[in-house]
Design an enzyme around this catalytic site. Structure first.
Site, PDB file in Angstrom:
ATOM      1  N   PRO A   1      31.632  41.500  47.316  1.00  0.00           N
ATOM      2  CA  PRO A   1      32.454  41.706  48.671  1.00  0.00           C
ATOM      3  C   PRO A   1      33.762  42.123  48.628  1.00  0.00           C
ATOM      4  O   PRO A   1      34.485  41.520  47.786  1.00  0.00           O
ATOM      5  CB  PRO A   1      32.277  40.210  49.280  1.00  0.00           C
ATOM      6  CG  PRO A   1      32.052  39.109  48.180  1.00  0.00           C
ATOM      7  CD  PRO A   1      31.354  40.200  47.209  1.00  0.00           C
ATOM      8  N   ASN A   2      33.875  43.052  49.427  1.00  0.00           N
ATOM      9  CA  ASN A   2      35.384  43.706  49.721  1.00  0.00           C
ATOM     10  C   ASN A   2      35.858  44.935  48.637  1.00  0.00           C
ATOM     11  O   ASN A   2      36.576  45.303  48.747  1.00  0.00           O
ATOM     12  CB  ASN A   2      36.397  42.648  49.671  1.00  0.00           C
ATOM     13  CG  ASN A   2      36.049  41.771  50.968  1.00  0.00           C
ATOM     14  OD1 ASN A   2      35.867  42.126  52.053  1.00  0.00           O
ATOM     15  ND2 ASN A   2      36.091  40.486  50.719  1.00  0.00           N
TER      16      ASN A   2
ATOM     17  N   ARG B   1      42.566  48.463  49.703  1.00  0.00           N
ATOM     18  CA  ARG B   1      42.802  46.930  49.691  1.00  0.00           C
ATOM     19  C   ARG B   1      43.986  46.424  48.657  1.00  0.00           C
ATOM     20  O   ARG B   1      43.871  46.467  47.474  1.00  0.00           O
ATOM     21  CB  ARG B   1      41.516  46.266  49.192  1.00  0.00           C
ATOM     22  CG  ARG B   1      41.406  44.960  49.063  1.00  0.00           C
ATOM     23  CD  ARG B   1      40.047  44.276  48.532  1.00  0.00           C
ATOM     24  NE  ARG B   1      40.027  42.871  48.402  1.00  0.00           N
ATOM     25  CZ  ARG B   1      39.439  42.182  47.621  1.00  0.00           C
ATOM     26  NH1 ARG B   1      38.241  42.733  46.933  1.00  0.00           N
ATOM     27  NH2 ARG B   1      39.367  40.949  47.706  1.00  0.00           N
TER      28      ARG B   1
ATOM     29  N   TYR C   1      45.209  45.643  43.099  1.00  0.00           N
ATOM     30  CA  TYR C   1      43.715  46.124  42.721  1.00  0.00           C
ATOM     31  C   TYR C   1      43.982  47.660  42.331  1.00  0.00           C
ATOM     32  O   TYR C   1      42.852  48.219  41.752  1.00  0.00           O
ATOM     33  CB  TYR C   1      42.856  46.032  43.724  1.00  0.00           C
ATOM     34  CG  TYR C   1      42.392  44.252  44.015  1.00  0.00           C
ATOM     35  CD1 TYR C   1      41.960  43.306  43.047  1.00  0.00           C
ATOM     36  CD2 TYR C   1      42.850  43.879  45.266  1.00  0.00           C
ATOM     37  CE1 TYR C   1      41.743  42.290  43.451  1.00  0.00           C
ATOM     38  CE2 TYR C   1      42.513  42.574  45.601  1.00  0.00           C
ATOM     39  CZ  TYR C   1      41.919  41.789  44.472  1.00  0.00           C
ATOM     40  OH  TYR C   1      41.642  40.351  44.958  1.00  0.00           O
TER      41      TYR C   1
ATOM     42  N   ASN D   1      31.359  42.287  39.053  1.00  0.00           N
ATOM     43  CA  ASN D   1      32.620  41.594  39.533  1.00  0.00           C
ATOM     44  C   ASN D   1      32.186  41.023  41.023  1.00  0.00           C
ATOM     45  O   ASN D   1      32.038  41.821  41.894  1.00  0.00           O
ATOM     46  CB  ASN D   1      33.812  42.610  39.954  1.00  0.00           C
ATOM     47  CG  ASN D   1      35.075  42.130  40.595  1.00  0.00           C
ATOM     48  OD1 ASN D   1      34.988  41.011  40.967  1.00  0.00           O
ATOM     49  ND2 ASN D   1      36.142  42.816  40.533  1.00  0.00           N
TER      50      ASN D   1
ATOM     51  N   ALA E   1      35.138  37.390  45.537  1.00  0.00           N
ATOM     52  CA  ALA E   1      35.389  35.924  46.075  1.00  0.00           C
ATOM     53  C   ALA E   1      33.914  35.044  45.774  1.00  0.00           C
ATOM     54  O   ALA E   1      34.319  33.938  45.759  1.00  0.00           O
ATOM     55  CB  ALA E   1      35.806  35.732  47.445  1.00  0.00           C
TER      56      ALA E   1
ATOM     57  N   GLU F   1      31.400  39.063  33.185  1.00  0.00           N
ATOM     58  CA  GLU F   1      32.134  38.830  34.483  1.00  0.00           C
ATOM     59  C   GLU F   1      33.417  39.674  34.268  1.00  0.00           C
ATOM     60  O   GLU F   1      34.349  39.507  33.396  1.00  0.00           O
ATOM     61  CB  GLU F   1      32.386  37.438  34.547  1.00  0.00           C
ATOM     62  CG  GLU F   1      33.472  36.837  35.793  1.00  0.00           C
ATOM     63  CD  GLU F   1      33.607  35.533  35.814  1.00  0.00           C
ATOM     64  OE1 GLU F   1      32.977  34.756  34.785  1.00  0.00           O
ATOM     65  OE2 GLU F   1      34.474  35.020  36.448  1.00  0.00           O
TER      66      GLU F   1
ATOM     67  N   HIS G   1      37.090  40.474  36.538  1.00  0.00           N
ATOM     68  CA  HIS G   1      38.101  40.779  37.508  1.00  0.00           C
ATOM     69  C   HIS G   1      39.258  41.730  37.260  1.00  0.00           C
ATOM     70  O   HIS G   1      39.603  41.596  36.110  1.00  0.00           O
ATOM     71  CB  HIS G   1      38.682  39.053  37.784  1.00  0.00           C
ATOM     72  CG  HIS G   1      37.427  38.121  38.107  1.00  0.00           C
ATOM     73  ND1 HIS G   1      37.058  38.104  39.144  1.00  0.00           N
ATOM     74  CD2 HIS G   1      36.918  37.540  37.186  1.00  0.00           C
ATOM     75  CE1 HIS G   1      35.886  37.214  39.230  1.00  0.00           C
ATOM     76  NE2 HIS G   1      36.006  36.829  38.109  1.00  0.00           N
TER      77      HIS G   1
ATOM     78  N   ARG H   1      47.038  33.618  40.171  1.00  0.00           N
ATOM     79  CA  ARG H   1      46.917  33.911  41.434  1.00  0.00           C
ATOM     80  C   ARG H   1      46.733  32.445  42.035  1.00  0.00           C
ATOM     81  O   ARG H   1      46.990  31.327  41.398  1.00  0.00           O
ATOM     82  CB  ARG H   1      46.074  34.872  41.927  1.00  0.00           C
ATOM     83  CG  ARG H   1      46.327  36.179  41.462  1.00  0.00           C
ATOM     84  CD  ARG H   1      45.072  37.267  41.787  1.00  0.00           C
ATOM     85  NE  ARG H   1      45.193  37.388  43.221  1.00  0.00           N
ATOM     86  CZ  ARG H   1      44.095  37.954  43.903  1.00  0.00           C
ATOM     87  NH1 ARG H   1      43.276  38.551  43.344  1.00  0.00           N
ATOM     88  NH2 ARG H   1      44.222  37.890  45.054  1.00  0.00           N
TER      89      ARG H   1
HETATM   90  C1  DQA Z   1      38.688  39.788  42.082  1.00  0.00           C
HETATM   91  C2  DQA Z   1      39.381  38.384  42.312  1.00  0.00           C
HETATM   92  C3  DQA Z   1      38.665  37.623  43.190  1.00  0.00           C
HETATM   93  O1  DQA Z   1      39.290  36.458  43.197  1.00  0.00           O
HETATM   94  C4  DQA Z   1      38.815  38.244  44.696  1.00  0.00           C
HETATM   95  O2  DQA Z   1      38.216  37.557  45.596  1.00  0.00           O
HETATM   96  C5  DQA Z   1      38.088  39.678  44.645  1.00  0.00           C
HETATM   97  C6  DQA Z   1      38.548  40.462  43.547  1.00  0.00           C
HETATM   98  C7  DQA Z   1      39.146  40.828  41.203  1.00  0.00           C
HETATM   99  O3  DQA Z   1      38.588  41.634  40.924  1.00  0.00           O
HETATM  100  O4  DQA Z   1      40.370  40.643  40.695  1.00  0.00           O
HETATM  101  O5  DQA Z   1      37.605  40.055  45.758  1.00  0.00           O
HETATM  102  O6  DQA Z   1      37.160  39.639  41.882  1.00  0.00           O
END
Ligand code: DQA
Length: 151
Positions: free
Chosen positions: A10-11, A18, A23, A79, A82, A103, A105, A112
């Site tokens: 998501p996102n 964003r 990011y 990735n 959240a 995984e 990020h 954070r």
């Molecule tokens: C993320 C870190 C997560 O906490 C966040 O919700 C994201 C992006 C990252 O790539 O740093 O959506 O996965």
């Protein structure tokens, strides 16, 4: 030619717009191109999938697990956004599908908010790449190929 699935949750379709201070300025299309280029370096086909919906991510993990068992796929660079911090269902899916997952990020989640410090995915991940910006996707592909590419 074996493949790797690069999956974003998501996102992450909003990359580039964003919170660029966290990011960066690369878009999801840029990231997917970086992944395909990294795959080319290894002679690996890279498939890309993004969804904002937990069930679609779970379905994709199940499909990836089947492709791994058929010898067509090495694993998934994931990735989960959240959902990393909330989804027991994704944890269960990785275990159920027996699919190797790296995984990723983009940001250093440990630097954070405390709710980002826990990951449901880490205990079932083959490896974890955190805090290298979008370059982390390329590192994750390199790592997945180095660890499991010859199997
Ligand atoms: C993320 C870190 C997560 O906490 C966040 O919700 C994201 C992006 C990252 O790539 O740093 O959506 O996965």
């Amino acid at each position: 030619m074996k493949s790797i699935l690069v999956m974003n949750g998501p996102n992450l379709n909003m990359l580039g717009q964003r919170e660029p201070a966290l990011y960066g300025h690369s878009t999801l299309a840029d990231v997917e191109q970086l992944c395909r280029d990294t795959g080319d370096k290894h002679g690996i086909a890279v498939e890309c999938f993004q969804s904002n919906h937990e069930g679609e991510l779970i379905d994709a993990l199940h499909r990836a697990g089947r492709a791994v068992k058929e010898g067509k796929m090495i694993g998934v660079v994931f990735n989960a956004g959240a959902y990393t911090h909330t989804s027991i269902a994704i944890y269960d899916a990785i275990k159920a599908a027996e699919v190797p997952v790296i995984e990723v990020h983009i940001s250093n989640v440990h630097a954070r908010e405390s709710f980002r410090h826990h990951s449901y995915l880490s205990p079932v991940a083959e490896g974890i790449i955190v805090g290298f910006g979008v370059e982390g996707y390329a590192l994750a592909i390199d790592g997945l190929v180095a660890k499991l590419g010859s199997q």
